[in-house]
Design a protein around this motif. Structure first.
Motif, PDB file in Angstrom:
ATOM      1  N   PRO A   4      36.701  33.069  31.621  1.00  0.00           N
ATOM      2  CA  PRO A   4      36.748  33.112  33.089  1.00  0.00           C
ATOM      3  C   PRO A   4      36.492  34.498  33.664  1.00  0.00           C
ATOM      4  O   PRO A   4      35.875  34.633  34.718  1.00  0.00           O
ATOM      5  N   LEU A   5      36.951  35.540  32.967  1.00  0.00           N
ATOM      6  CA  LEU A   5      36.732  36.898  33.467  1.00  0.00           C
ATOM      7  C   LEU A   5      35.258  37.277  33.410  1.00  0.00           C
ATOM      8  O   LEU A   5      34.725  37.934  34.313  1.00  0.00           O
ATOM      9  N   LEU A   6      34.576  36.848  32.334  1.00  0.00           N
ATOM     10  CA  LEU A   6      33.138  37.113  32.224  1.00  0.00           C
ATOM     11  C   LEU A   6      32.372  36.355  33.302  1.00  0.00           C
ATOM     12  O   LEU A   6      31.442  36.887  33.915  1.00  0.00           O
ATOM     13  N   LEU A   7      32.762  35.101  33.524  1.00  0.00           N
ATOM     14  CA  LEU A   7      32.113  34.303  34.558  1.00  0.00           C
ATOM     15  C   LEU A   7      32.361  34.914  35.932  1.00  0.00           C
ATOM     16  O   LEU A   7      31.449  34.998  36.772  1.00  0.00           O
ATOM     17  N   ASN A   8      33.579  35.367  36.161  1.00  0.00           N
ATOM     18  CA  ASN A   8      33.919  35.973  37.445  1.00  0.00           C
ATOM     19  C   ASN A   8      33.074  37.227  37.698  1.00  0.00           C
ATOM     20  O   ASN A   8      32.562  37.447  38.801  1.00  0.00           O
ATOM     21  N   ASN A   9      32.919  38.025  36.651  1.00  0.00           N
ATOM     22  CA  ASN A   9      32.117  39.244  36.761  1.00  0.00           C
ATOM     23  C   ASN A   9      30.660  38.899  37.055  1.00  0.00           C
ATOM     24  O   ASN A   9      30.002  39.542  37.883  1.00  0.00           O
ATOM     25  N   TRP A  10      30.155  37.862  36.394  1.00  0.00           N
ATOM     26  CA  TRP A  10      28.763  37.453  36.605  1.00  0.00           C
ATOM     27  C   TRP A  10      28.564  36.925  38.029  1.00  0.00           C
ATOM     28  O   TRP A  10      27.600  37.287  38.699  1.00  0.00           O
ATOM     29  N   LEU A  11      29.478  36.073  38.484  1.00  0.00           N
ATOM     30  CA  LEU A  11      29.362  35.526  39.836  1.00  0.00           C
ATOM     31  C   LEU A  11      29.401  36.625  40.893  1.00  0.00           C
ATOM     32  O   LEU A  11      28.719  36.537  41.914  1.00  0.00           O
ATOM     33  N   LEU A  16      25.096  34.816  46.322  1.00  0.00           N
ATOM     34  CA  LEU A  16      26.081  34.038  47.074  1.00  0.00           C
ATOM     35  C   LEU A  16      27.374  34.817  47.294  1.00  0.00           C
ATOM     36  O   LEU A  16      27.979  34.750  48.365  1.00  0.00           O
ATOM     37  N   PHE A  17      27.786  35.566  46.291  1.00  0.00           N
ATOM     38  CA  PHE A  17      29.062  36.279  46.367  1.00  0.00           C
ATOM     39  C   PHE A  17      28.869  37.781  46.614  1.00  0.00           C
ATOM     40  O   PHE A  17      29.785  38.574  46.383  1.00  0.00           O
ATOM     41  N   SER A  18      27.699  38.137  47.104  1.00  0.00           N
ATOM     42  CA  SER A  18      27.409  39.529  47.422  1.00  0.00           C
ATOM     43  C   SER A  18      28.375  40.040  48.491  1.00  0.00           C
ATOM     44  O   SER A  18      28.641  39.374  49.490  1.00  0.00           O
ATOM     45  N   GLY A  19      28.916  41.223  48.271  1.00  0.00           N
ATOM     46  CA  GLY A  19      29.837  41.817  49.235  1.00  0.00           C
ATOM     47  C   GLY A  19      31.292  41.505  48.959  1.00  0.00           C
ATOM     48  O   GLY A  19      32.169  42.007  49.675  1.00  0.00           O
TER      49      GLY A  19
END
Length: 238
Positions: A4-11, A16-19
């Motif tokens: 989940p931490l790797l996915l969170n970092n990638w997202l 979409l999650f810029s900013g």
């Protein structure tokens, strides 16, 4: 199972999650699911209930329609970091198009109801989604204009220019000629994207080659005259 931490970092690095900080992305990560698709496997079919939307983590996805006589028209091709199907996920209507993997593909899926619940707490993502909707509307308008007002060689010229502009990194000389691009989809898929059939696409490649605008070597296309290709794409149909 992805960390989940790797996915969170990638997202956090996607448009979409810029900013947003990684902590602000975490509520979205917690509802996300990883889905894998083999080449040519359907992601969803036109008319299916819109149960959520997707971000491409690996691979490519084509979104397309099929006419009553079986002709396929590709609406868009989505690649790494792109998200799609957000419109039906927001309005709750069925998927208006179909989607299929063009190669082995990994998608991040956000279930509709959970995403909308988290979205209310993130105005930044709401603005990013609105920006995306505007961009997709412009792309759809451009597609309609292309199919209505350009012949196939002109559509091909536009596609090659866009591919070149996306991939080209300017050399010290700043030359606009001799750009080498590699087709990112096969020629059958390219024909569908340009609203034609493979035989007509082959003739379009031949026409651009005969005019000295490009040189074709399989999937590699040498743009010999960048300015000439631009002028051809914008010229009146013969």
């Amino acid at each position: 199972m992805i960390d989940p931490l790797l996915l969170n970092n990638w997202l956090s690095q996607t448009l979409l999650f810029s900013g947003l900080s990684e902590s602000e992305v975490m509520p979205f990560t917690q509802i996300a699911k990883i889905q894998n698709f083999a080449k040519s496997e359907m992601v969803f079919n036109q008319g299916n209930p819109a149960i959520g939307f997707f971000i491409v983590k690996m691979g490519k996805v084509k979104v397309f329609k099929v006419s009553a006589n079986g002709k396929e028209q590709i609406v868009h091709i989505f690649q790494l970091g792109d998200y799609f199907a957000e419109v039906p996920a927001l309005d709750g209507q069925p998927f208006p198009n179909s989607a299929a993997a063009l190669e082995p593909t990994e998608l991040v899926f956000f279930p509709r109801e959970l995403f909308l619940k988290v979205l209310h707490q993130s105005p930044t993502v709401s603005v990013n989604l609105l920006t995306s909707l505007c961009q997709h509307l412009r792309e759809l308008t451009s597609l309609i204009d292309s199919l209505s007002f350009q012949d196939v060689p002109q559509r091909l010229a536009d596609y090659l220019l866009n591919l070149s502009n996306r991939d080209f990194q300017q050399i010290n000389s700043g030359r606009e000629t001799d750009r080498l691009v590699t087709l990112d989809i096969n020629k059958g898929e390219l024909a569908s994207l340009l609203g034609t059939i493979p035989a007509t696409l082959s003739r379009a490649f031949a026409k651009l080659s005969q005019k000295g605008l490009i040189a074709v070597n399989g999937s590699q296309i040498q743009i010999l005259n960048h300015q000439g290709l631009q002028e051809f794409s914008q010229s009146l149909i013969d």
